[in-house]
Design a protein around this motif. Structure first.
Motif, mmCIF file in Angstrom:
data_model
loop_
_atom_site.group_PDB
_atom_site.id
_atom_site.type_symbol
_atom_site.label_atom_id
_atom_site.label_comp_id
_atom_site.label_asym_id
_atom_site.label_seq_id
_atom_site.Cartn_x
_atom_site.Cartn_y
_atom_site.Cartn_z
ATOM 1 N N ARG A 29 0.838 -1.201 0.000
ATOM 2 C CA ARG A 29 0.000 0.000 0.000
ATOM 3 C C ARG A 29 0.870 1.248 0.000
ATOM 4 O O ARG A 29 0.549 2.246 -0.654
ATOM 5 C CB ARG A 29 -0.912 0.012 1.233
ATOM 6 N N ASP A 78 0.955 4.089 -2.714
ATOM 7 C CA ASP A 78 0.687 5.458 -2.300
ATOM 8 C C ASP A 78 1.714 6.417 -2.898
ATOM 9 O O ASP A 78 1.377 7.452 -3.472
ATOM 10 C CB ASP A 78 0.714 5.507 -0.770
ATOM 11 N N ASN A 135 -6.557 -4.742 -0.461
ATOM 12 C CA ASN A 135 -7.066 -3.395 -0.167
ATOM 13 C C ASN A 135 -6.021 -2.370 -0.588
ATOM 14 O O ASN A 135 -5.330 -1.786 0.236
ATOM 15 C CB ASN A 135 -7.366 -3.268 1.336
ATOM 16 N N LEU A 136 -5.919 -2.166 -1.889
ATOM 17 C CA LEU A 136 -4.855 -1.295 -2.388
ATOM 18 C C LEU A 136 -5.323 0.155 -2.369
ATOM 19 O O LEU A 136 -5.770 0.700 -3.367
ATOM 20 C CB LEU A 136 -4.445 -1.723 -3.795
ATOM 21 N N THR A 137 -5.227 0.789 -1.179
ATOM 22 C CA THR A 137 -5.596 2.197 -1.040
ATOM 23 C C THR A 137 -4.425 2.926 -0.400
ATOM 24 O O THR A 137 -3.494 2.307 0.092
ATOM 25 C CB THR A 137 -6.836 2.353 -0.137
ATOM 26 N N ARG A 138 -4.518 4.257 -0.402
ATOM 27 C CA ARG A 138 -3.450 5.049 0.205
ATOM 28 C C ARG A 138 -3.332 4.714 1.687
ATOM 29 O O ARG A 138 -4.322 4.426 2.356
ATOM 30 C CB ARG A 138 -3.743 6.533 0.042
ATOM 31 N N ASP A 141 -6.199 10.959 1.847
ATOM 32 C CA ASP A 141 -6.967 10.235 0.836
ATOM 33 C C ASP A 141 -7.263 11.093 -0.384
ATOM 34 O O ASP A 141 -7.431 10.574 -1.483
ATOM 35 C CB ASP A 141 -8.288 9.750 1.445
ATOM 36 N N GLU A 142 -7.337 12.436 -0.183
ATOM 37 C CA GLU A 142 -7.730 13.309 -1.290
ATOM 38 C C GLU A 142 -6.582 13.526 -2.274
ATOM 39 O O GLU A 142 -6.794 14.104 -3.344
ATOM 40 C CB GLU A 142 -8.172 14.674 -0.754
ATOM 41 N N ASP A 194 -4.155 13.449 -5.221
ATOM 42 C CA ASP A 194 -4.492 12.925 -6.549
ATOM 43 C C ASP A 194 -3.253 12.589 -7.372
ATOM 44 O O ASP A 194 -3.323 12.517 -8.587
ATOM 45 C CB ASP A 194 -5.380 13.929 -7.300
ATOM 46 N N HIS A 207 1.048 10.667 -7.117
ATOM 47 C CA HIS A 207 1.934 9.800 -6.344
ATOM 48 C C HIS A 207 3.240 10.556 -6.101
ATOM 49 O O HIS A 207 4.076 10.653 -6.988
ATOM 50 C CB HIS A 207 2.154 8.486 -7.075
#
Lengths: 182, 165
Positions: free
Chosen positions: B114, B118, B129-132, B137-138, B140, B142
């Motif tokens: 992750r 990110d 669960n490939l999220t930041r 979170d906002e 946009d 990398h």
């Protein structure tokens, strides 16, 4: 009481006579507020360590009416932000501020909280005044406890002199509105 | 032991499957193709002698000038039994930075992958669960990719002249 070693704050300017003392309500309320400010420490890094020293017996922030640290935002008067606030943390700071009841003051301690400090980088908030209004800035990296106490005393001065109507004034509402707070 | 590892890897994956062999501070480093990553780590994990059963770290890397293999992932393996370490590197083009996940073998890779996603936008296929994980979170983009500035983009008080730029 003349031989007492206990310090008592001076009475505000007023009219004194035999058996009575008259002053304005603003002064009285200010006196009470200024000497029982409950701080909410929001400590994220090394300035927080300085705050721990400020709070402990050697420097003793309790001497300034802040004996009772409030870890509940609902009962706090002063939000003391000490340390680097990352952009991810910013909504948390703002929410804590929103949870505080009026009148509320904000003391920004240290270079990071004031301006982002050395962390001029994509992940760090460049000063908490981008999300909440700040009353007093304490510079330093980290500031010494004396500086934090001085900042706290500046807040006391603000509280003393504040009109009881200030929080209802259009200027104050406009200030909050500029931060997106109603 | 490093020579034995190279020998075993080349026997398993072929000479062309294990290249860029080097050593740094006594730690063996090899490069392989993306499709070999999961079989290779499984092979080293299950090997009766090597037993690379600890994933020390997993990190992304960006080489903007290496055309066709801009984004890389480096796996740091540790054989606790032999006290031997190993780095495995693999590269993918920035247009399709797809890597297979190794969360099936190492649960600890979950957060590391992750993090690499990110900061570098590396897509780990099959990740649960490939999220930041670290940035807000906002965000946009990398931010560790080299084309993005390190400095905060919202500052207006930094005048180039004052900084000698």
């Amino acid at each position: 009481m003349s031989d007492s070693s206990v310090n008592i704050v001076e009475a505000p300017a007023g009219v004194e006579g035999a058996g009575f003392f008259a002053t304005s309500l603003d002064n009285l309320v200010g006196l009470a507020r200024a000497n029982s400010l409950w701080p909410l420490p929001f400590a994220t890094s090394c300035c927080g360590i300085e705050f721990m020293s400020t709070m402990a017996s050697h420097y003793d922030i309790g001497r300034f009416g802040a004996e009772r640290l409030s870890f509940s935002a609902r009962q706090a008067d002063v939000l003391m932000v000490m340390g680097t606030i990352s952009k991810k943390m910013a909504p948390v700071v703002k929410q804590v501020y929103l949870q505080m009841a009026e009148p509320r003051w904000v003391l920004s301690v240290g270079a990071c909280a004031c301006s982002g400090g050395i962390f001029d980088t994509y992940s760090v908030l460049q000063g908490i005044d981008r999300i909440i209004p700040v009353d007093v800035y304490v510079p330093g990296c980290p500031p010494r406890p004396e500086q934090i106490l001085d900042g706290f005393m500046q807040i006391q001065e603000l509280a003393k002199k504040e009109s009881t109507r200030r929080r209802n004034e259009p200027e104050y509402k406009a200030l909050l509105a500029s931060y997106g707070i109603e | 032991m490093n020579d034995q590892i190279i020998e075993a890897l080349q026997a398993q994956f072929g000479e062309e499957g294990v290249y860029g062999i080097g050593e740094s501070h006594g730690i063996l480093q090899v490069t392989t193709a993306v499709e070999n990553i999961v079989p290779m780590i499984h092979f080293l994990y299950a090997h009766p002698v090597f037993k690379f059963q600890f994933l020390t770290d997993l990190a992304g890397i960006h080489f903007p000038d290496a055309k066709g293999q801009e984004l890389g992932v480096i796996y740091h393996l540790h054989s606790l039994e032999n006290n031997v370490r190993l780095w495995i590197k693999a590269y993918a083009p920035i247009e399709a930075p797809n890597f297979p996940t190794i969360t099936g073998l190492f649960a600890t890779a979950n957060w590391m992958e992750r993090e690499a996603f990110d900061f570098y936008g590396i897509i780990f296929e099959g990740h649960p669960n490939l999220t930041r994980i670290l940035n807000m979170d906002e965000m946009d983009y990398h931010p560790m990719r080299k084309e993005y500035p390190l400095e905060d983009a919202t500052r207006h008080d930094k005048i180039d002249e004052l900084f000698g730029r």
